[in-house]
Write an enzyme that holds these catalytic residues in place. Sequence first.
Site, PDB file in Angstrom:
ATOM      1  CD1 TRP A 104     -40.336 -35.581 -41.853  1.00 40.08           C
ATOM      2  CD2 TRP A 104     -39.714 -37.208 -40.436  1.00 40.08           C
ATOM      3  NE1 TRP A 104     -40.432 -35.101 -40.571  1.00 40.08           N
ATOM      4  CE2 TRP A 104     -40.060 -36.068 -39.689  1.00 40.08           C
ATOM      5  CE3 TRP A 104     -39.272 -38.344 -39.765  1.00 40.08           C
ATOM      6  CZ2 TRP A 104     -39.997 -36.031 -38.288  1.00 40.08           C
ATOM      7  CZ3 TRP A 104     -39.204 -38.319 -38.367  1.00 40.08           C
ATOM      8  CH2 TRP A 104     -39.564 -37.169 -37.657  1.00 40.08           C
ATOM      9  CG  ASP A 174     -44.099 -40.798 -44.266  1.00 44.52           C
ATOM     10  OD1 ASP A 174     -45.219 -40.404 -43.889  1.00 44.52           O
ATOM     11  OD2 ASP A 174     -43.046 -40.555 -43.636  1.00 44.52           O
ATOM     12  CE  LYS A 198     -46.399 -35.217 -38.608  1.00 40.76           C
ATOM     13  NZ  LYS A 198     -45.773 -34.142 -37.827  1.00 40.76           N
TER      14      LYS A 198
HETATM   15  N1  PMP Z   1     -42.892 -38.933 -41.517  1.00 43.77           N
HETATM   16  C1  PMP Z   1     -43.266 -37.656 -41.651  1.00 43.77           C
HETATM   17  C2  PMP Z   1     -43.490 -37.093 -43.021  1.00 43.77           C
HETATM   18  C3  PMP Z   1     -43.463 -36.871 -40.508  1.00 43.77           C
HETATM   19  O1  PMP Z   1     -43.834 -35.585 -40.632  1.00 43.77           O
HETATM   20  C4  PMP Z   1     -43.283 -37.443 -39.224  1.00 43.77           C
HETATM   21  C5  PMP Z   1     -43.524 -36.680 -37.955  1.00 43.77           C
HETATM   22  N2  PMP Z   1     -43.146 -35.381 -37.936  1.00 43.77           N
HETATM   23  C6  PMP Z   1     -42.862 -38.766 -39.143  1.00 43.77           C
HETATM   24  C7  PMP Z   1     -42.701 -39.485 -40.306  1.00 43.77           C
HETATM   25  C8  PMP Z   1     -42.648 -39.436 -37.814  1.00 43.77           C
HETATM   26  O2  PMP Z   1     -43.866 -39.616 -37.195  1.00 43.77           O
HETATM   27  P1  PMP Z   1     -44.038 -40.191 -35.716  1.00 43.77           P
HETATM   28  O3  PMP Z   1     -43.514 -39.150 -34.796  1.00 43.77           O
HETATM   29  O4  PMP Z   1     -45.496 -40.438 -35.599  1.00 43.77           O
HETATM   30  O5  PMP Z   1     -43.246 -41.457 -35.639  1.00 43.77           O
END
Ligand code: PMP
Length: 364
Positions: A104, A174, A198
């Site tokens: 991410w 994040d 989550k």
């Molecule tokens: N950052 C992290 C740490 C994540 O776990 C996720 C989703 N798995 C995201 C960003 C992306 O999130 P979204 O699907 O809500 O855009």
Amino acid sequence: MTQRAFNFSAGPAVLPVPVLERVQRELLALPGPRASILEISHRSGPFLKIMAAAEANLRQLLSISDSYTILFLQGGSRLQFSMVPMNLLGETDRIADYVVTGSWGRQAAKEAGKFGDVRVAWDGSSENYVRTPANSEIDAGPSAAYTYFVSNETIEGVQFSAEPPANNSTLVCDASSDLLHKRLDISRYGLIYACAQKNIGPAGVTIVVVRNDLLERSSDALPGYMSYKAHAEQGSLFNTAPTFAIYVVRLVTDWLLNEMGGLETMHALNRQKADMLYEVIDESGGFYQGHAAADCRSLMNVVFRLPSDELSAAFVNEAADGNMTALAGHRSVGGIRASIYNAMPMAGVETLRDFMIKFREKRG
Ligand code: PMP
């Protein structure tokens, strides 16, 4: 009614049963408006009260002062990959430092590169993203508009136990997969955000906590929806807010405060749950191999491998027979990922622990 499984999904993920029961009870008509939360205006009194209660709960749980604005946005965390650089890079110093500890962070850095100069302050890719860096390894500097990190890399199961240093730039985080798993010192952050699906609620809302002075960095030339300042000025009602998702966030934060006793108790429980699984991994004589280095292990996503893909597949199938679902690892890492967010009950983790021990006895 169908029996609920122990759901180890990485997200959207398990929610507290009392929250789901309350949603069920109130879905046809909320007391007050006598209409469903799905049917009332985002500008109506009852909804504004719900959003204010969600915000007050978040402020209480994390001791967030009035120097910070809380925004409820849409577009998921992915939109934050763009909004953060679009708003915070400023007019001149368009440099940002990214500490990359997993998939991410890598994707966020790539997106930020569309808007400015991204310096990778540390990159764990050559080690296959198994750890977080020591502070001394991070090459972040005051010339950066901000220093960005991902507190918990959901795919690799690698988590920071404390914030990395920003070295006089603004710390941006994040926290999509671990916000509200423990208390934080928010004053260390310029901005911290998390999609809800989550640890905080359903998909559809993303929570952004931003220090008020940073709102001044949002240029008036930004497209309206992309501007933190525009959202702040409109109290998260720049456009129609994701009303249902915010309502559930309010219920989940009520649950944390009133039924779980706050984030210190929650954190202790999270540690206990994670330790239970890591202990089985460590005592398996190599049958289960954890992905993360021992001191960087995530309390939220327990990622491990078995000796072969066939055994991993058998593990997932037999676990499903034992009422445990969504255990397959992310396609980029393979193996198993057990996501054990706040709402995963102790009984779910105990069931998985017992299954892991039996599976190894049988197949190891
Ligand atoms: N950052 C992290 C740490 C994540 O776990 C996720 C989703 N798995 C995201 C960003 C992306 O999130 P979204 O699907 O809500 O855009």
